[in-house]
Design a protein around this motif. Structure first.
Motif, PDB file in Angstrom:
ATOM      1  N   SER A  36       0.827  -1.214   0.000  1.00  0.00           N
ATOM      2  CA  SER A  36       0.000   0.000   0.000  1.00  0.00           C
ATOM      3  C   SER A  36       0.858   1.260   0.000  1.00  0.00           C
ATOM      4  O   SER A  36       0.351   2.347  -0.235  1.00  0.00           O
ATOM      5  N   ASP A  37       2.141   1.125   0.271  1.00  0.00           N
ATOM      6  CA  ASP A  37       2.998   2.309   0.291  1.00  0.00           C
ATOM      7  C   ASP A  37       3.432   2.681  -1.120  1.00  0.00           C
ATOM      8  O   ASP A  37       3.356   1.874  -2.050  1.00  0.00           O
ATOM      9  N   HIS A  38       3.886   3.917  -1.268  1.00  0.00           N
ATOM     10  CA  HIS A  38       4.515   4.340  -2.518  1.00  0.00           C
ATOM     11  C   HIS A  38       5.666   5.279  -2.141  1.00  0.00           C
ATOM     12  O   HIS A  38       6.136   5.234  -1.003  1.00  0.00           O
ATOM     13  N   GLY A  51       1.053   6.981  -7.387  1.00  0.00           N
ATOM     14  CA  GLY A  51       1.139   5.520  -7.382  1.00  0.00           C
ATOM     15  C   GLY A  51      -0.188   4.857  -7.688  1.00  0.00           C
ATOM     16  O   GLY A  51      -0.641   3.986  -6.944  1.00  0.00           O
ATOM     17  N   ALA A  52      -0.816   5.238  -8.805  1.00  0.00           N
ATOM     18  CA  ALA A  52      -2.109   4.639  -9.175  1.00  0.00           C
ATOM     19  C   ALA A  52      -1.915   3.180  -9.573  1.00  0.00           C
ATOM     20  O   ALA A  52      -2.572   2.288  -9.034  1.00  0.00           O
ATOM     21  N   MET A  53      -0.993   2.939 -10.516  1.00  0.00           N
ATOM     22  CA  MET A  53      -0.700   1.556 -10.898  1.00  0.00           C
ATOM     23  C   MET A  53       0.199   0.894  -9.852  1.00  0.00           C
ATOM     24  O   MET A  53       0.159  -0.307  -9.652  1.00  0.00           O
ATOM     25  N   ASP A  54       1.036   1.702  -9.214  1.00  0.00           N
ATOM     26  CA  ASP A  54       2.050   1.206  -8.259  1.00  0.00           C
ATOM     27  C   ASP A  54       1.774   1.779  -6.888  1.00  0.00           C
ATOM     28  O   ASP A  54       2.317   2.822  -6.547  1.00  0.00           O
ATOM     29  N   ASN A  55       1.005   1.196  -6.029  1.00  0.00           N
ATOM     30  CA  ASN A  55       0.317  -0.052  -6.256  1.00  0.00           C
ATOM     31  C   ASN A  55      -1.116   0.056  -5.744  1.00  0.00           C
ATOM     32  O   ASN A  55      -1.653  -0.878  -5.151  1.00  0.00           O
ATOM     33  N   SER A 108      -1.983  -6.213   3.487  1.00  0.00           N
ATOM     34  CA  SER A 108      -1.504  -5.012   2.796  1.00  0.00           C
ATOM     35  C   SER A 108      -0.197  -4.612   3.473  1.00  0.00           C
ATOM     36  O   SER A 108      -0.097  -4.559   4.696  1.00  0.00           O
ATOM     37  N   ILE A 109       0.801  -4.374   2.643  1.00  0.00           N
ATOM     38  CA  ILE A 109       2.179  -4.308   3.138  1.00  0.00           C
ATOM     39  C   ILE A 109       2.741  -2.902   3.028  1.00  0.00           C
ATOM     40  O   ILE A 109       2.488  -2.192   2.056  1.00  0.00           O
ATOM     41  N   THR A 110       3.516  -2.512   4.030  1.00  0.00           N
ATOM     42  CA  THR A 110       4.175  -1.202   4.001  1.00  0.00           C
ATOM     43  C   THR A 110       5.641  -1.353   3.574  1.00  0.00           C
ATOM     44  O   THR A 110       6.197  -2.457   3.557  1.00  0.00           O
ATOM     45  N   ALA A 111       6.251  -0.249   3.213  1.00  0.00           N
ATOM     46  CA  ALA A 111       7.702  -0.135   2.993  1.00  0.00           C
ATOM     47  C   ALA A 111       8.243  -1.071   1.910  1.00  0.00           C
ATOM     48  O   ALA A 111       9.409  -1.440   1.941  1.00  0.00           O
TER      49      ALA A 111
END
Ligand SMILES: [Zn+2]
Length: 542
Positions: free
Chosen positions: A320-322, A338-342, A371-374
């Motif tokens: 979920s981070d960008h 970060g629409a596509m990413d991610n 949902s993952i950070t960093a």
């Protein structure tokens, strides 16, 4: 998503199989284009300011995801009965003017010029480093029984600083080579080295000039902290590091039995140089400053229906981070949305969760949504979870990762990284086939994408994983999928223009989601858990 800065030729994908005739078996439940759009537009909105790890924008994204999990009735699977797994991180900065590199040849003391001749990063472990030791050249610095490589053979590096050329032999297959390349520090540390000097090479200069590395070296390094506050620094004995420019590197070889020029010629000829004592010592010093931030993973579980199998989990992941705001003030738009990413991958995961909940068929195994950070800081949130899982890791039977699905065209095929390494390859082919989508070979093996997203920390712990991206063919006549993909990568990837006003094809998003749902559904309900193929290099990582 974390790509190399340079991408090779975007080759035309090879079709492996076409099973378009099978009728879809998931007619009852389908992803919803409008739901995908709603999630994506929220997560990629300017208000979230690019969702950088530790930022307020990313916290809001995490809360949104947790709220969606809750509204679906999924069970919290974070810490202390919550959806959140809060992680502490240490950001480390190199103190201005603190880096020095002095070479002692026995006759002379030579100082290398920072940052023209060498650069170094901050230490995540200590605030002051001062290391003086003899130098030993170790070629590429690789060790692999499977490939018959041991660059340390006959060399004693205990208490010494090892000097190695960057990169890896060309004959190594890309994914395996990328894995070995990322293990160089481990190989040195296990043999008692106290420092690592990497040599920039003329070949590397052509792909990524030394100056570019100098530009990026000011960025802080980020590590996650164990719950006891210790940074995740696996090899504390490595207290010095430097990256030396290829011409300056000659100074390290003044007493060497083989000159650097000859080493570079060997590399050019595709040979792996042998190691030797360099007959010089070096003193490396630096000072580092540390800062603490925190950021959450978000985890939820849909319990399985089978008495036994419900203790096993199919793990969906999406970061979920960008990368936050850009520092390039020449542009008006500073927000990397970060629409596509991610945002797209998270939207697909949220829709997948809804589909499992509303399909009317409770899966036999439990499904975990994470949902993952960093991710953008080095796959850190995934690595933390792989080290501190909230369910036993041995009970995670597979990971289906979602990262940067480029939903800008009506893709006719998918590429499934990891599909050649485990029985998940067959699962993906069947799932895609249900929707008339082909499974294609990896068109850019040199990118080694299998080692570049959040599934990889799980792979290193033995969990079979698969990660789909949209392929390079299109169902729309006259449209070249590879061209659309390549254009996105060249013009919008990690830039403020990766935002919701791109011509997003949400119907393609529906197909992409339906395939990923079908993959998880098959894994959740099949009798046997997925297995690594015995011949896969990744089946026997330690
Ligand atoms: Zn990215």
């Amino acid at each position: 998503m974390r790509f190399f800065s340079y991408i090779g030729a975007i080759a035309v994908a090879l079709s492996l199989s076409a099973c378009a005739d099978e009728s879809p078996s998931n007619e009852a439940v389908s992803a919803d284009a409008l739901a995908l759009q709603a999630h994506l537009e929220f997560l990629a909105s300017d208000d979230l300011e690019g969702r950088d790890t530790g930022s307020r924008g990313h916290e809001i994204a995490a809360k949104y995801i947790a709220a969606k999990f809750k509204s679906l009735g999924l069970e919290p699977a974070g810490d202390d009965g919550t959806y959140f797994q809060r992680i502490k991180f240490r950001r480390s900065f190199l103190e201005e003017n603190s880096a020095s590199f002095t070479l002692n040849t026995g006759e002379d003391e030579i100082s290398l010029d920072y940052p023209k001749e060498f650069i170094t990063g901050p230490s995540a472990y200590s605030e002051e480093d001062d290391v003086e030791a003899p130098l030993v050249f170790v070629g590429y610095g690789l060790v692999s029984e499977a490939f018959g490589i041991n660059d340390y053979e006959g060399l004693d590096v205990e208490g010494k600083i090892v000097v190695m050329v960057s990169g890896r032999p060309e004959e190594l297959p890309s994914e395996e080579g990328a894995h070995l390349n990322s293990s160089k520090t481990k190989f040195a540390a296990e043999r008692g080295a106290v420092g690592i000097i990497n040599l920039h090479t003329p070949a590397r200069e052509k792909v990524r000039p030394f100056e570019v590395s100098v530009m990026y070296q000011r960025a802080p390094s980020v590590r996650w902290l164990h719950p006891n506050g210790e940074p995740n620094v696996a090899f504390k004995n490595i207290a010095a590091s430097a990256y030396v420019q290829h011409e300056a590197a000659e100074k390290l070889f003044v007493n060497a039995p083989v000159q650097l020029e000859e080493i570079f010629a060997q590399l050019e000829a595709g040979e792996s140089p042998k190691g030797f004592d360099l007959g010089v010592s070096a003193r490396l010093q630096r000072a580092s400053r540390h800062e603490e931030i925190s950021s959450p993973n978000v985890a939820a579980v849909l319990p399985g229906s089978d008495d036994k199998l419900k203790n096993e989990y199919v793990l969906y992941t999406a970061h979920s981070d960008h990368i936050g705001m850009t520092k390039d003030l020449s542009q008006d738009d500073h927000i990397n949305n970060g629409a596509m990413d991610n945002a797209s991958g998270v939207s697909v995961m949220l829709e997948t969760a809804r589909m499992f909940k509303e399909s009317g068929q409770q899966p036999k195994r439990s499904i975990m949504f994470l949902s993952i950070t960093a991710e953008e800081r080095g796959l850190l949130g995934a690595d933390y979870f792989a080290h501190h899982p909230t369910v036993p890791l041995s009970q995670i039977v597979a990971n289906v990762n979602l990262d940067m699905p480029v939903l800008l065209y009506d893709f006719a095929d998918v590429i499934a990284f990891g599909s050649t390494h485990s029985t998940l390859g067959d699962t993906v082919a069947r799932a895609a086939g249900q929707f008339g989508i082909d499974l294609s070979e990896d068109p850019m093996p040199e990118q080694a994408i299998f080692t570049r997203s959040d599934h990889y920390p799980f792979v290193k712990k033995g969990v079979p994983a698969v990660f789909l991206m949209t392929g390079f063919t299109s169902k729309t006549e006259g449209e070249d999928g590879g061209e659309v993909w390549g254009e996105f990568f060249a013009e919008h990837y990690h830039r403020p223009s990766d935002q919701p006003d791109l011509p997003i094809n949400y119907e393609a998003g529906v197909t992409f989601t339906n395939i990923n749902f079908a993959i998880g559904q098959e894994i959740a309900n099949q009798v046997e858990r997925p297995r690594w193929l015995p011949e896969s290099f990744f089946s026997q990582l330690d």
